[in-house]
Design an enzyme around this catalytic site. Structure first.
Site, short mmCIF file in Angstrom:
data_model
loop_
_atom_site.label_atom_id
_atom_site.label_comp_id
_atom_site.label_asym_id
_atom_site.label_seq_id
_atom_site.Cartn_x
_atom_site.Cartn_y
_atom_site.Cartn_z
N TYR A 204 0.87 -1.18 0.00
CA TYR A 204 0.00 0.00 0.00
C TYR A 204 0.91 1.23 0.00
CZ TYR A 204 -4.21 -2.70 1.29
OH TYR A 204 -5.28 -3.56 1.31
N TYR A 388 -7.07 -5.81 9.86
CA TYR A 388 -6.86 -6.23 8.47
C TYR A 388 -7.13 -7.74 8.30
CZ TYR A 388 -5.03 -5.97 3.74
OH TYR A 388 -4.92 -6.02 2.38
C1 DHB Z 1 -7.13 -5.99 -3.52
C2 DHB Z 1 -8.19 -5.14 -3.44
C3 DHB Z 1 -8.30 -4.28 -2.37
O1 DHB Z 1 -9.35 -3.46 -2.26
C4 DHB Z 1 -7.33 -4.24 -1.38
O2 DHB Z 1 -7.44 -3.36 -0.36
C5 DHB Z 1 -6.24 -5.10 -1.47
C6 DHB Z 1 -6.14 -5.97 -2.56
C7 DHB Z 1 -7.04 -6.91 -4.68
O3 DHB Z 1 -7.89 -6.80 -5.58
O4 DHB Z 1 -6.14 -7.75 -4.73
#
Ligand code: DHB
Ligand code: FAD
Length: 403
Positions: A204, A388
């Protein structure tokens, strides 16, 4: 006119509707699922990728985890990147061994459609003019056209699992629901690329030019997202421009960057926080995106759909086996508590990691301090990690008939 009777009528064959149908089947409860799109459309729709530990456990306990065990990618950590450096958060170490699993929503949906087909219980695709009625009676009804014939399904209960743009929520009379809403001044441009993921874990990224996210689907497919203006036409983004921007935002000082490859799918998603409560009107129960939307930054939407239907399955099991209605009465309150915690987390992830067009230097430095604190405090990392990987489900699997 074809008239059918079932116990639970389910509108929508997304994750919420299909999971509910399977949970009910495992408890010997009959259902009819009505979906307005085609089977291929539902399976090919590219969306979520991150499954919480509890969602993985649920799919396994339901006996639909074979694909997940074969092709799901278990991640015990993730990276937060800012100022050109990646910082790892060890999810497993901070949560006593929990993790997330990367497994495409379309694979989840495919597995659940296969399981549904094995049960031989009805699942109508390409249903037209779907509507619901008599919601406050003891026999609510789903009406639709299929193959040119009018159908009417008489039910004990209807589950509105038809997503944000469905018809169930708007069928509730005005004045019943309270709606809480926030839109964000940006969207996400998402791509799938034929490229081996250059990191084993998600990244991220907060960058001066905006948020970016590195994810994956398999050892050969990378999934990436970019913050873009809201309602951005995808035509504004030729493939080269997408890669240029991805590399600018994601390349770190140690030289890490995503591997570039052929883009095989791309699209733009708006960002929204939305809660409609209560999640019930008479004999209609809303579940998943039909009742609430979170911005995708926290990866919570599909996981919330799963926890909603677990709570609903428990209540319906008690209703059919013992005539008990208390858990149906509590359904909305139990779900909404978890929904608000996921809303809070998703809002925090979104507001910490994105650039806001009207922001001043204060906000930028506040965000950097937030990220600095997050990645240097064990307490802050633990807080992120436990949310998470997913807060505990509100009800036990046993209470919903799973062992
Ligand atoms: C993915 C999508 C998300 O919204 C996220 O926070 C992390 C990964 C994904 O599509 O892999
Ligand atoms: P839906 O998936 O929307 O399913 C509803 C179904 O109802 C659809 O099949 C639709 O065709 C059908 N339908 C609609 N109208 C009608 C009608 N009139 N009649 C009959 N059927 C109808 N969540 C996560 O948990 N983790 C993630 O990593 C994540 N990433 C995401 C990334 C993106 C880019 C996006 C867009 C979303 C992401 N989400 C994520 C959210 C997740 O995709 C949704 O929360 C999830 O799809 C909700 O499931 P649902 O079954 O409630 O709704």
């Amino acid at each position: 006119m074809r008239s059918l009777k079932t116990q639970v009528g389910i509108v929508g064959a997304g994750p919420a509707g299909l999971l509910l149908g399977q949970l009910l089947h495992l408890n010997g409860i009959d259902s009819v699922i009505v979906e307005n799109r085609s089977r291929d459309y539902v399976i090919d729709r590219v969306r979520a990728g991150v499954l919480e530990q509890g969602t993985v456990d649920l799919l396994n306990a339901m006996g639909v985890g074979a694909g997940l065990q074969r092709a799901g990618l278990r991640h015990e950590g993730l990276y937060v990147s800012f100022g050109g450096c990646r910082h790892r958060i060890d999810l497993a170490e901070l949560t006593g061994g929990k993790a997330i699993t990367v497994y495409g929503q379309n694979e989840v949906v495919r597995d659940l459609i296969d399981a549904r087909t094995m049960t031989t219980r009805p699942l109508y695709f390409e249903a037209e003019r779907v509507s619901v009625g008599a919601l406050h009676s003891s026999s609510p009804v789903i009406r639709f056209q299929h193959g040119g014939t009018d159908h009417e399904v008489h039910c004990d209960v209807i589950a509105g699992c038809d997503g944000f743009h469905g018809i169930c929520r708007p069928s509730i009379p005005a004045g019943i629901l309270t709606v809480y809403e926030r839109s964000y001044p940006f969207g996400w441009l998402g791509i799938l690329a034929e490229a081996a993921p250059s990191s084993d874990e998600l990244v991220y990224t907060y960058h001066e030019r905006g948020f970016a996210l590195f994810s994956m689907r398999s050892p050969r497919i990378t999934r990436l997202y970019l913050q873009v203006p809201p309602d951005e036409p995808i035509e504004n983004w030729p493939d080269d421009a997408i890669w240029d921007e991805m590399l600018v935002r994601m390349t770190t000082r140690d030289g890490w960057r995503p591997t570039v490859g052929r883009i095989i799918q791309k699209g733009v998603t708006p960002m929204r926080s939305f809660v409609a409560a209560p999640m019930r009107y008479g004999r209609l129960f809303l579940a998943g995106d039909s009742a609430h939307i979170v911005p995708p930054t926290g990866a919570k939407g599909l996981n919330l759909a799963a926890s909603d239907v677990l709570v609903l399955a428990r209540a319906l099991k008690a209703f059919y086996e013992r005539g008990r209605t208390e858990w149906l009465d509590e359904y909305s309150d139990v779900c909404v508590r978890r929904v608000w915690k996921a809303q809070r987390f998703s809002w925090w992830m979104t507001s910490t990691l994105h650039r806001f067009a009207d922001e001043n230097g204060f906000n930028h430095h506040r965000q950097l301090a937030d990220l600095d604190y997050l990645t240097s405090s064990r307490a802050a990392m633990t807080s992120l990690a436990e949310q998470y990987v997913g807060l505990p489900m509100e009800v036990s699997f046993e209470s919903a008939g799973l062992c």
